[in-house]
Design a protein around this motif. Structure first.
Motif, PDB file in Angstrom:
ATOM      1  N   PHE A  87       0.835  -1.205   0.000  1.00 37.41           N
ATOM      2  CA  PHE A  87       0.000   0.000   0.000  1.00 37.41           C
ATOM      3  C   PHE A  87       0.872   1.258   0.000  1.00 37.41           C
ATOM      4  CE2 PHE A  87      -1.850   3.379   2.580  1.00 37.41           C
ATOM      5  CZ  PHE A  87      -2.981   3.655   1.847  1.00 37.41           C
ATOM      6  N   GLY A  88       1.890   1.250   0.850  1.00 37.53           N
ATOM      7  CA  GLY A  88       2.790   2.403   0.938  1.00 37.53           C
ATOM      8  C   GLY A  88       3.506   2.638  -0.374  1.00 37.53           C
ATOM      9  N   ARG A  89       3.912   1.531  -1.038  1.00 38.40           N
ATOM     10  CA  ARG A  89       4.606   1.692  -2.317  1.00 38.40           C
ATOM     11  C   ARG A  89       3.669   2.296  -3.357  1.00 38.40           C
ATOM     12  NH1 ARG A  89       7.763  -2.649  -0.564  1.00 38.40           N
ATOM     13  NH2 ARG A  89       6.291  -4.278  -1.165  1.00 38.40           N
ATOM     14  N   SER A  90       2.410   1.833  -3.352  1.00 38.90           N
ATOM     15  CA  SER A  90       1.450   2.409  -4.302  1.00 38.90           C
ATOM     16  C   SER A  90       1.266   3.897  -4.034  1.00 38.90           C
ATOM     17  CB  SER A  90       0.090   1.714  -4.174  1.00 38.90           C
ATOM     18  OG  SER A  90       0.234   0.341  -4.330  1.00 38.90           O
ATOM     19  N   LEU A  91       1.186   4.236  -2.747  1.00 36.86           N
ATOM     20  CA  LEU A  91       0.973   5.641  -2.375  1.00 36.86           C
ATOM     21  C   LEU A  91       2.136   6.495  -2.886  1.00 36.86           C
ATOM     22  CD1 LEU A  91      -0.879   7.563  -0.805  1.00 36.86           C
ATOM     23  CD2 LEU A  91       0.510   7.123   1.219  1.00 36.86           C
ATOM     24  N   SER A  92       3.366   6.030  -2.649  1.00 38.05           N
ATOM     25  CA  SER A  92       4.526   6.780  -3.131  1.00 38.05           C
ATOM     26  C   SER A  92       4.525   6.840  -4.652  1.00 38.05           C
ATOM     27  CB  SER A  92       5.815   6.126  -2.648  1.00 38.05           C
ATOM     28  OG  SER A  92       5.825   6.076  -1.253  1.00 38.05           O
ATOM     29  N   GLY A  93       4.057   5.760  -5.273  1.00 39.64           N
ATOM     30  CA  GLY A  93       3.981   5.740  -6.737  1.00 39.64           C
ATOM     31  C   GLY A  93       3.032   6.805  -7.254  1.00 39.64           C
ATOM     32  N   ILE A  94       1.909   6.963  -6.567  1.00 37.80           N
ATOM     33  CA  ILE A  94       0.935   7.995  -6.976  1.00 37.80           C
ATOM     34  C   ILE A  94       1.564   9.373  -6.830  1.00 37.80           C
ATOM     35  CG2 ILE A  94      -1.239   9.079  -6.360  1.00 37.80           C
ATOM     36  CD1 ILE A  94      -2.217   6.306  -5.492  1.00 37.80           C
ATOM     37  N   HIS A  95       2.310   9.545  -5.738  1.00 36.75           N
ATOM     38  CA  HIS A  95       2.961  10.833  -5.502  1.00 36.75           C
ATOM     39  C   HIS A  95       3.924  11.141  -6.645  1.00 36.75           C
ATOM     40  CE1 HIS A  95       4.587  14.245  -3.685  1.00 36.75           C
ATOM     41  NE2 HIS A  95       5.444  13.709  -2.831  1.00 36.75           N
ATOM     42  N   ALA A  96       4.679  10.113  -7.055  1.00 41.49           N
ATOM     43  CA  ALA A  96       5.682  10.339  -8.094  1.00 41.49           C
ATOM     44  C   ALA A  96       5.030  10.538  -9.458  1.00 41.49           C
ATOM     45  CB  ALA A  96       6.644   9.147  -8.129  1.00 41.49           C
ATOM     46  N   ASN A  97       4.075   9.715  -9.780  1.00 34.16           N
ATOM     47  CA  ASN A  97       3.473   9.814 -11.105  1.00 34.16           C
ATOM     48  C   ASN A  97       2.119   9.132 -11.099  1.00 34.16           C
ATOM     49  OD1 ASN A  97       2.737   9.661 -13.778  1.00 34.16           O
ATOM     50  ND2 ASN A  97       4.831   9.296 -14.502  1.00 34.16           N
ATOM     51  N   GLU A  98       1.079   9.921 -10.931  1.00 32.98           N
ATOM     52  CA  GLU A  98      -0.249   9.349 -10.780  1.00 32.98           C
ATOM     53  C   GLU A  98      -0.714   8.670 -12.071  1.00 32.98           C
ATOM     54  OE1 GLU A  98      -2.946  11.775  -8.691  1.00 32.98           O
ATOM     55  OE2 GLU A  98      -4.550  10.293  -8.765  1.00 32.98           O
ATOM     56  N   GLY A  99      -0.371   9.295 -13.198  1.00 28.81           N
ATOM     57  CA  GLY A  99      -0.811   8.755 -14.484  1.00 28.81           C
ATOM     58  C   GLY A  99      -0.285   7.346 -14.708  1.00 28.81           C
ATOM     59  N   ARG A 100       0.998   7.140 -14.337  1.00 26.01           N
ATOM     60  CA  ARG A 100       1.593   5.838 -14.564  1.00 26.01           C
ATOM     61  C   ARG A 100       0.898   4.776 -13.702  1.00 26.01           C
ATOM     62  NH1 ARG A 100       7.635   5.865 -13.255  1.00 26.01           N
ATOM     63  NH2 ARG A 100       6.822   5.570 -11.151  1.00 26.01           N
ATOM     64  N   MET A 101       0.601   5.155 -12.452  1.00 26.04           N
ATOM     65  CA  MET A 101      -0.056   4.195 -11.577  1.00 26.04           C
ATOM     66  C   MET A 101      -1.428   3.813 -12.125  1.00 26.04           C
ATOM     67  SD  MET A 101       2.186   3.617  -9.395  1.00 26.04           S
ATOM     68  CE  MET A 101       1.491   2.753  -7.988  1.00 26.04           C
ATOM     69  N   GLN A 102      -2.123   4.824 -12.694  1.00 27.11           N
ATOM     70  CA  GLN A 102      -3.441   4.521 -13.276  1.00 27.11           C
ATOM     71  C   GLN A 102      -3.277   3.576 -14.459  1.00 27.11           C
ATOM     72  OE1 GLN A 102      -4.732   8.526 -13.769  1.00 27.11           O
ATOM     73  NE2 GLN A 102      -6.077   8.456 -11.989  1.00 27.11           N
ATOM     74  N   ALA A 103      -2.223   3.843 -15.262  1.00 28.20           N
ATOM     75  CA  ALA A 103      -1.979   2.992 -16.420  1.00 28.20           C
ATOM     76  C   ALA A 103      -1.675   1.557 -15.987  1.00 28.20           C
ATOM     77  CB  ALA A 103      -0.810   3.554 -17.234  1.00 28.20           C
ATOM     78  N   LEU A 104      -1.098   1.430 -14.803  1.00 27.17           N
ATOM     79  CA  LEU A 104      -0.800   0.091 -14.282  1.00 27.17           C
ATOM     80  C   LEU A 104      -2.060  -0.596 -13.752  1.00 27.17           C
ATOM     81  CD1 LEU A 104       2.556   0.747 -12.399  1.00 27.17           C
ATOM     82  CD2 LEU A 104       2.231  -0.715 -14.395  1.00 27.17           C
ATOM     83  N   GLY A 105      -3.175   0.071 -13.855  1.00 21.32           N
ATOM     84  CA  GLY A 105      -4.428  -0.546 -13.436  1.00 21.32           C
ATOM     85  C   GLY A 105      -4.721  -0.380 -11.965  1.00 21.32           C
ATOM     86  N   ILE A 106      -4.029   0.562 -11.302  1.00 17.29           N
ATOM     87  CA  ILE A 106      -4.272   0.773  -9.876  1.00 17.29           C
ATOM     88  C   ILE A 106      -5.326   1.855  -9.700  1.00 17.29           C
ATOM     89  CG2 ILE A 106      -3.227   1.723  -7.785  1.00 17.29           C
ATOM     90  CD1 ILE A 106      -0.664   0.195  -8.711  1.00 17.29           C
ATOM     91  N   ASN A 107      -6.280   1.577  -8.852  1.00 17.51           N
ATOM     92  CA  ASN A 107      -7.317   2.568  -8.579  1.00 17.51           C
ATOM     93  C   ASN A 107      -6.741   3.610  -7.617  1.00 17.51           C
ATOM     94  OD1 ASN A 107      -9.508   4.071  -7.921  1.00 17.51           O
ATOM     95  ND2 ASN A 107     -10.897   2.319  -7.716  1.00 17.51           N
ATOM     96  N   THR A 108      -6.223   4.684  -8.179  1.00 23.32           N
ATOM     97  CA  THR A 108      -5.518   5.665  -7.356  1.00 23.32           C
ATOM     98  C   THR A 108      -6.461   6.360  -6.392  1.00 23.32           C
ATOM     99  OG1 THR A 108      -5.783   7.321  -9.079  1.00 23.32           O
ATOM    100  CG2 THR A 108      -3.736   6.065  -9.085  1.00 23.32           C
ATOM    101  N   ALA A 109      -7.717   6.525  -6.803  1.00 20.77           N
ATOM    102  CA  ALA A 109      -8.667   7.206  -5.916  1.00 20.77           C
ATOM    103  C   ALA A 109      -8.845   6.406  -4.626  1.00 20.77           C
ATOM    104  CB  ALA A 109     -10.003   7.386  -6.621  1.00 20.77           C
ATOM    105  N   THR A 110      -8.905   5.098  -4.743  1.00 20.16           N
ATOM    106  CA  THR A 110      -9.075   4.258  -3.554  1.00 20.16           C
ATOM    107  C   THR A 110      -7.862   4.374  -2.635  1.00 20.16           C
ATOM    108  OG1 THR A 110     -10.265   2.732  -4.961  1.00 20.16           O
ATOM    109  CG2 THR A 110      -9.623   1.927  -2.784  1.00 20.16           C
ATOM    110  N   ILE A 111      -6.661   4.316  -3.242  1.00 21.14           N
ATOM    111  CA  ILE A 111      -5.452   4.416  -2.438  1.00 21.14           C
ATOM    112  C   ILE A 111      -5.426   5.746  -1.699  1.00 21.14           C
ATOM    113  CG2 ILE A 111      -2.927   4.491  -2.507  1.00 21.14           C
ATOM    114  CD1 ILE A 111      -3.569   1.840  -3.406  1.00 21.14           C
ATOM    115  N   ARG A 112      -5.732   6.820  -2.422  1.00 26.58           N
ATOM    116  CA  ARG A 112      -5.708   8.140  -1.793  1.00 26.58           C
ATOM    117  C   ARG A 112      -6.725   8.229  -0.659  1.00 26.58           C
ATOM    118  NH1 ARG A 112      -4.457  12.855  -6.086  1.00 26.58           N
ATOM    119  NH2 ARG A 112      -5.334  14.012  -4.355  1.00 26.58           N
ATOM    120  N   THR A 113      -7.920   7.675  -0.911  1.00 27.11           N
ATOM    121  CA  THR A 113      -8.951   7.681   0.130  1.00 27.11           C
ATOM    122  C   THR A 113      -8.474   6.931   1.372  1.00 27.11           C
ATOM    123  OG1 THR A 113     -10.624   7.689  -1.604  1.00 27.11           O
ATOM    124  CG2 THR A 113     -11.361   7.120   0.615  1.00 27.11           C
ATOM    125  N   GLN A 114      -7.876   5.766   1.130  1.00 30.12           N
ATOM    126  CA  GLN A 114      -7.415   4.966   2.262  1.00 30.12           C
ATOM    127  C   GLN A 114      -6.303   5.682   3.030  1.00 30.12           C
ATOM    128  OE1 GLN A 114      -6.457   1.423   0.129  1.00 30.12           O
ATOM    129  NE2 GLN A 114      -8.474   0.486   0.436  1.00 30.12           N
TER     130      GLN A 114
END
Lengths: 381, 293, 319
Positions: free
Chosen positions: C184-211
């Protein structure tokens, strides 16, 4: 060795005239920063002046703590004063919120508190304590007399406005009850968001349209300055009345001519024509270069009461708590004493008009309501 | 019939109240938003400059005996302070990222707050409206304070002037080009850094002007900067950072919401602007009129 | 990415020891100061969690804390619930508030995110300011501390309560560190670094941010309950945005994205405030200057700068 020092002490004491006067430790709990800082300054100026005039500054050790306007911080600072500095008495408290937060602690710690501003009715009403004495005013005490007086003047209807916080509601409720009891009717009432409202035009327009005989308001500080100036600029024909803080001497100059003709009620006027007040005003002006405000006189009377109580029975917490409520004297604002039923002050309330005289704005007394006291309102000592 | 006339004049008055507040917000937010649009810089200390404008204005009015001199000189002094800030801090922070800019200018708010307390004290100060504008004007069956009409006029003039400069002059074209694409503008031979400095100074002067203009109505207090910061930021963010039209739209929306909220639903008026801000951002994350595509 | 480097561990232990010693051997007010530091440090860790690692610079952390404190007070004082249950409700309220803010603002970034969180925080502040039943602007008292006498612990003793608070601070730190090291922490840092890439990887960034916001709310809530139990009193000032600004200042001062920096920042800010205000009422000016200096000198904060020098030195050693 020990005995030698004890002997020396006795000798020194005898040389001193035989009076052992241990220092009284006073915690001054006032806002030094934030929107109420100017009030805190005025209160401590009045307090220091009284000690100075009596030549007893050396006898009182002052420990100043800043409450800002935050109840939790005020409480933390009060605890510090009691537990660490071990003060004999606490003086001050400007905002009602801070007073509310302090109440249970002061009561439990059995340390006397002389309230030098906060007007919260409950502090000397349902939440009263033998350790809380108030030498300033209660919100009801200031506003009931002008409600009755206004009704007596033949004013039939009034529209009220005040800042939307606890003190605002208490002030308006007390006024409304007295005015209605006197035969008047409140035809409209509005509370404005506290601290956010700087432009009152929308409310003024509404109040004007209501068509009452009078507009009665409670505002203080910069809100009061803005309200009075804006009321004036709209050239509203309905006369304006208020709690005296509306045109306090502390900032009436900032309101300028707009303050002329505003009628308000207060427990002190710098223009009172009594010998006690003349001495006070002259001394204050000499020391600080300005006319004293009601806040300064509250600090002054806090110090006078404290000195009298120390003289009556020493400076232990218990003795002070016991003797403070017995204080009675005639001060700058007239005869005053503490009501043993509530520990709130009993004092005159003055209804006054602001006028320009010799180029400066000053207060013209219209009526004096002597010896106003609050009823016990659920207070059990 | 009488009642209807009463009602109409009541609403005209309230509209004028809203318009006057909107114009004051516009004077403040336009500088903030244009500086952001051009320099990509969030200058929270803009609110402190507004406060300085009011205090300097009051001192100048006392010194010269005339409100008009204060209205003229105080903004220039504030502009000078702004220029000083530009050389010491702002220019250095241009590339530091928005977070650092927000923090440094937030720190400046604290510094200016205490400097004003030291210089002018804690007691609120008032400024009298100039004699020519201290009365009320009668029109459309209503009486309205002349000074408030003057503020509406002042805001309108600045608005028109800004539009004219941006849309019709060469310097306006340069500014627009730089907002659109700074590198391209520089490549076309525009002296971008001088342009930035100029715009920054004008923005500061406008904040000072708003301060002096507001003083006769709102008086000067040490907390006036922090208090006005929130509504100004709300205007700028709702309108869309960097957009002149956004600042106009945002000012009008907040002005009218504030006044009509107070009239129609007073119990909720304190909540309304925040609710509106949240709603706008959720619906359009970059404000109503985004400056760049 | 978060690493619990030896330097960070040493700093954490040193900071906690300092607080413990200061509270044990200092005067009464020293303990008050230590608890003030702890509450601020918990809030700052909570903010660092979402701002330093998720890029969500929130101005509603004060509101999260205040909501927990108010619900704790409301349940225990006004409705007479048990203290543990009340604390649970308080924490839940803070988590729900923070989660909702995170969910609604999931698409918003930068200064717009700051303003959106400010709006939600101020709405909460306004509601409690006007809520007469809960004392309105006067606030409410009567809060009690947990009764741990079954374990022989008396929280009403000032020193014991200070150690209890220190324990919570440590717990908050460990929880945050563990979470940041997880997927979870890695995903969060990934969103911080590049949200678009995380979305492209199929990660629901909105959920991670909410959590992330919800977890941040949980920690802020702990600070809130601690604050309510510490002073036995709560008032709307807990929720006002300037307090959230102060928390942000602490994070920046100590070092954003370091998790241990906020503790250092809280110690420095509180000690600085108290020592300066003993001499002058104009302490804002010093806070402002320190903030400006902290950012201009690289923006890494006190701990961040030290860590940077240390790493540079170590690299020099290895080369």
């Amino acid at each position: 060795m020990k005995r030698f020092f004890a002997g020396l002490l006795v000798v020194l004491t005898l040389l001193n005239g035989g009076v052992v006067r241990a220092d009284t430790k006073v915690g001054l709990l006032l806002p030094n920063t934030g929107v109420l800082a100017a009030l805190g300054t005025a209160i401590s100026e009045g307090f220091l002046l009284a000690l100075d005039e009596a030549g007893r500054s050396d006898e009182f050790t002052l420990i100043t703590e800043d409450t800002e306007i935050k109840p939790a911080i005020g409480l933390a600072k009060a605890r510090k004063l009691v537990y660490q500095d071990e003060v004999d008495v606490i003086v001050g408290v400007v905002s009602s919120g801070v007073l509310g937060a302090l109440r249970d602690f002061i009561h439990g710690a059995e340390t006397p508190l002389i309230v030098a501003n906060a007007g919260n009715n409950h502090a000397t009403g349902r939440d009263c304590s033998p350790y809380i004495m108030r030498v300033s005013f209660s919100n009801g005490q200031i506003n009931r007399p002008i409600g009755t007086w206004l009704a007596e003047q033949g004013v039939k209807t009034a529209y009220t406005l005040a800042a939307d916080y606890a003190a605002g509601h208490q002030m308006i409720e007390s006024f409304g009850k007295a005015f209605t009891d006197g035969g008047g009717t409140i035809i409209g009432s509005e509370f404005t968001p506290f601290g956010q409202t700087k432009d009152f035009s929308a409310y003024l327009t509404k109040a004007q349209a209501a068509g009452a005989d009078a507009i009665f308001v409670f505002y203080a500080g910069s809100e009061a300055i803005n309200f009075v100036k804006q009321y004036h600029s709209f050239n509203i024909k309905t006369p304006l009345y208020g709690s005296g803080f509306l045109t306090s001497p502390l900032y009436v100059e900032a309101q300028g001519d707009a303050a002329i003709g505003v009628i308000a009620a207060l427990h002190y006027l710098p223009t009172l024509d009594t010998p006690e007040n003349k001495i006070f005003v002259d001394a204050y002006r000499k020391k600080y270069g300005t006319i004293p405000s009601e806040y300064a006189v509250q600090g002054y009377d806090a110090a006078l009461s404290l000195m009298a109580a120390v003289d009556a029975g020493g400076n232990s917490r218990a003795a002070l708590a016991q003797n403070l409520p017995k204080i009675r004297y005639t001060g700058p604002r007239g005869p005053l004493r503490i009501d043993p039923k509530t520990n709130n002050i009993i004092q005159n309330i003055y209804i006054y008009d602001t006028v320009r005289k010799n180029g400066v704005l000053t207060q013209k007394r219209l009526a004096t309501i002597p010896g106003v006291r609050d009823d016990a309102a659920g207070c059990k000592m | 019939m009488q009642n209807v006339a009463m009602d109409v004049s009541f609403w005209i008055l309230q509209c004028l109240n809203a318009l006057q507040y909107a114009m004051l917000l516009f004077l403040l937010s336009v500088g903030l938003t244009v500086i952001f649009g051009l320099l990509n810089f969030v200058n929270l200390a803009h609110a402190s400059l507004y406060m300085l404008g009011a205090y300097l204005g009051i001192s100048l009015a006392a010194l010269t005996g005339s409100f008009w001199w204060a209205l003229l000189i105080a903004p220039l002094l504030v502009m000078g302070i702004g220029a000083g800030l530009y050389f010491t801090l702002i220019a250095r922070l241009r590339t530091a990222g928005p977070m650092n800019q927000v923090l440094v200018t937030f720190g400046l708010i604290f510094v200016f707050l205490d400097l004003v307390r030291i210089g002018w004290g804690d007691i609120a100060l008032g400024l009298a409206a100039p004699p020519a504008l201290s009365g009320t004007l009668h029109f459309l069956g209503i009486n309205y304070p002349s000074y408030r009409l003057f503020i509406i006029g002042l805001g309108g003039t600045v608005m028109a002037g800004m539009w004219f400069i941006l849309a019709r002059t060469q310097i306006g074209a340069m500014i627009r080009a730089s907002v659109e694409n700074t590198d391209m503008a520089a490549a076309l031979g525009i002296d971008v850094s001088r342009l930035f400095f100029l715009v920054f100074c004008c923005g500061c002067a406008l904040a000072g002007l708003a301060g002096v203009a507001a003083a006769p109505i709102l008086s000067a207090t040490t907390t006036m900067g922090i208090t006005i910061l929130i509504p100004t930021m709300i205007v700028v963010v709702i309108g869309g950072l960097g957009s002149l039209e956004g600042a106009i739209l945002g000012s009008l929306i907040i002005g009218f919401i504030d006044v009509f909220g107070a009239v129609l639903m007073p119990s909720f008026s304190a909540l309304l602007t925040y609710a509106l801000l949240a709603a706008v951002l959720v619906w359009r994350p970059h404000g109503l009129i985004a400056a760049r595509g | 990415m978060f690493y619990q480097s030896p330097l960070r561990t040493i700093t954490l232990i040193a900071a906690l020891c300092f607080l413990a010693i200061y509270a044990s051997f200092g005067s009464y007010f020293a303990r008050e100061i230590v608890i003030e530091i702890i509450i601020l440090a918990i809030l700052a860790i909570s903010l660092d969690f979402c701002a330093g690692f998720g890029g969500m610079v929130s101005l509603c952390h004060g509101a999260m804390m205040g909501i927990a404190a108010y619900f704790y007070g409301m349940m225990s004082v006004k409705l007479g619930w048990g203290l543990t249950a009340s604390a649970g409700i308080g924490l839940a309220a803070a988590v729900i508030f923070a989660g909702c803010v995170g969910w609604v603002t999931a698409r918003i970034s930068g200064i717009f995110f700051i303003m959106a969180t400010l709006a939600f925080g101020q709405m909460a502040y306004t509601i409690f300011f006007r809520w007469r039943w809960l004392g309105g602007d006067d606030g409410m008292g009567g809060m009690r501390r947990f009764d741990l006498s079954a374990w022989g612990v008396n929280l009403n003793d000032g020193l014991i309560f200070t150690f209890w608070a220190l324990g919570i601070l440590l717990l908050v730190y460990i929880l945050s560190a563990l979470l940041l090291r997880s997927g979870f922490g890695r995903s969060l840092s990934g969103i911080h670094a590049n949200e678009g890439r995380m979305q492209a990887l199929g990660i629901n960034t909105a959920t991670i941010r909410t959590q992330a916001m919800a977890f941040s709310g949980l920690m802020a809530g702990l600070a809130g309950i601690l604050a309510a139990q510490h002073t036995f009193y709560i008032s709307p000032e807990l929720l006002v945005w300037t307090l959230s600004g102060e928390v942000l200042l602490v994070v920046i001062l100590g070092g954003i994205g370091t998790l241990v920096g906020p503790i250092i920042g809280a110690i420095l800010l509180v000690l600085m405030k108290h020592s300066i205000s003993a001499y002058t009422d104009y302490w804002h000016i010093f806070v402002g200057l320190v903030l400006i200096f902290a950012v201009l000198s690289g923006g890494r904060g006190i701990f961040g700068q030290g860590e940077y020098w240390w790493q540079k030195y170590m690299r020099g050693q290895h080369a």
